[in-house]
Design an enzyme around this catalytic site. Structure first.
Site, PDB file in Angstrom:
ATOM      1  N   THR A 211       4.014   3.570  -7.195  1.00 12.24           N
ATOM      2  CA  THR A 211       5.102   4.206  -7.932  1.00 12.24           C
ATOM      3  C   THR A 211       6.308   4.456  -7.041  1.00 12.24           C
ATOM      4  O   THR A 211       6.176   4.642  -5.831  1.00 12.24           O
ATOM      5  CB  THR A 211       4.654   5.555  -8.533  1.00 12.24           C
ATOM      6  OG1 THR A 211       4.238   6.428  -7.476  1.00 12.24           O
ATOM      7  CG2 THR A 211       3.534   5.362  -9.528  1.00 12.24           C
ATOM      8  N   ASN A 213       8.865   7.207  -6.336  1.00 14.56           N
ATOM      9  CA  ASN A 213       9.024   8.643  -6.528  1.00 14.56           C
ATOM     10  C   ASN A 213      10.520   8.927  -6.630  1.00 14.56           C
ATOM     11  O   ASN A 213      11.254   8.752  -5.667  1.00 14.56           O
ATOM     12  CB  ASN A 213       8.398   9.391  -5.343  1.00 14.56           C
ATOM     13  CG  ASN A 213       8.232  10.866  -5.622  1.00 14.56           C
ATOM     14  OD1 ASN A 213       9.207  11.582  -5.745  1.00 14.56           O
ATOM     15  ND2 ASN A 213       6.997  11.321  -5.701  1.00 14.56           N
ATOM     16  N   GLU A 260       7.386  10.083 -11.124  1.00 12.95           N
ATOM     17  CA  GLU A 260       6.867   8.863 -10.513  1.00 12.95           C
ATOM     18  C   GLU A 260       6.966   7.719 -11.513  1.00 12.95           C
ATOM     19  O   GLU A 260       6.500   7.838 -12.655  1.00 12.95           O
ATOM     20  CB  GLU A 260       5.425   9.067 -10.061  1.00 12.95           C
ATOM     21  CG  GLU A 260       5.281  10.163  -9.000  1.00 12.95           C
ATOM     22  CD  GLU A 260       3.864  10.278  -8.483  1.00 12.95           C
ATOM     23  OE1 GLU A 260       3.225   9.240  -8.285  1.00 12.95           O
ATOM     24  OE2 GLU A 260       3.409  11.419  -8.279  1.00 12.95           O
TER      25      GLU A 260
END
Length: 321
Positions: A211, A213, A260
């Site tokens: 992911t 962030n 995320e």
């Protein structure tokens, strides 16, 4: 579209020198109700064969008029996003006025003289609830008196959806409840939040779902905690993905929430990049799973659902980019 920034008292040489139709409002979100007002201004400008100018403020007037908590009054659009939407609507000139205590101290007549007549307006267009001071003396009903025949006053009545007024306050409410589909319908485009990619725990990589962030733009409202199908803008390209807003409750719960974003079919390092996330559809609440394996199973379901939803969404054909 020409953007003219003004600070009170303004320099007359900075103004557009010819006659205009002036559309007035703060226009946070530039939602369907705002669009109706702006389109009426564009129509009036064409009737009078002049340019259409919109005047907005760089920050909310509540900063001056009352106690202002920026965490309570979060915006739907940054000023940059507002500029994009105005240009997409066909506005010729955008006046961005710094809202300060000096500006806020103007009487209604002074405001009209300096910021409507002074800007060479032959017509002023605004929504029925627009005010330029205390409502009891500075409503649209009072404006013809202050105009004193110097410009035409055009009042646009409220636009409703399912019997309720379309407003920025209503849109903030449905976003906080996670109803992004309803918010998008009221806005007339897909709601988006900009931000910058920062380092996180990198746990998503171990799960097979890396992911980005995102640290969101301060004072822009986020939808409520949960998982969403999203469109993600990275380096000029829109990608499909899914995003989670929450506290990472399956593992060690964070003190602060995180945003995320997992971008489908994407494998690039983008730390420090500015991205934009369009919130297309709410998938589910944030859930604490008993194990990483259960979380992975759910993420696979989320991805299938997101891909199905996003296959019918083409942001390049969206009315507002």
């Amino acid at each position: 579209m020409e953007i003219i920034k003004l600070h009170h008292p303004y320099d007359k040489d900075a103004l557009y020198p010819k006659e205009i139709v002036l559309v007035l409002g703060f226009f946070d979100g530039v939602h369907k109700g705002h669009q109706r007002v702006i389109k009426r201004g564009i129509e009036k400008a064409k009737e009078k064969n002049v340019k259409c100018a919109v005047m907005t403020f760089n920050q909310h007037p509540a900063i001056v008029y009352s106690k202002f908590d920026p965490y309570e009054h979060q915006y739907l659009t940054t000023l940059t996003r507002k500029e994009e939407l105005m240009e997409s609507l066909g506005v010729d000139i955008l006046y961005e006025v710094d809202f300060t205590s000096r500006l806020g101290s103007l009487s209604p007549q002074e405001f009209v003289d300096q910021y409507i007549v002074g800007l060479n307006a032959v017509a002023a267009v605004a929504g029925f609830d627009y005010t330029y001071g205390k409502k009891t003396v500075a409503s649209m009903d009072h404006l013809p008196g202050y105009a004193n025949g110097r410009f035409e006053v055009v009042t646009v009545q409220q636009k409703s959806d399912h019997g309720a007024k379309i407003s920025s306050t209503r849109i903030r409410k449905v976003l906080k409840e996670g109803r992004v589909e309803e918010a998008n319908e009221l806005l007339g485009y897909i709601y988006e939040v900009p931000g910058v990619v920062i380092h996180g725990d990198a746990r998503g990589r171990t799960l097979g779902y890396p992911t980005a962030n995102m640290y969101p733009e301060p004072f822009i409202i986020l939808p409520k905690r949960g998982v969403y199908a999203v469109k993600v803008w990275v380096n000029g390209v829109w990608y499909d993905g899914m995003a989670s807003i929450g506290y990472n409750v399956t593992f060690e719960k964070r003190k602060n929430y995180s945003v995320e974003v997992h971008i489908f079919d994407f494998n690039e390092e983008i730390y420090g990049e500015h991205i934009r996330v369009k919130w297309v559809s709410f998938l589910r609440e944030e859930v604490k799973f008993a194990s990483a394996e259960q979380l992975i199973e759910q993420l696979e379901i989320d991805e299938r659902q997101s891909r199905g939803i996003l296959s019918d969404v083409n942001v390049n054909k969206e009315k507002f980019i």
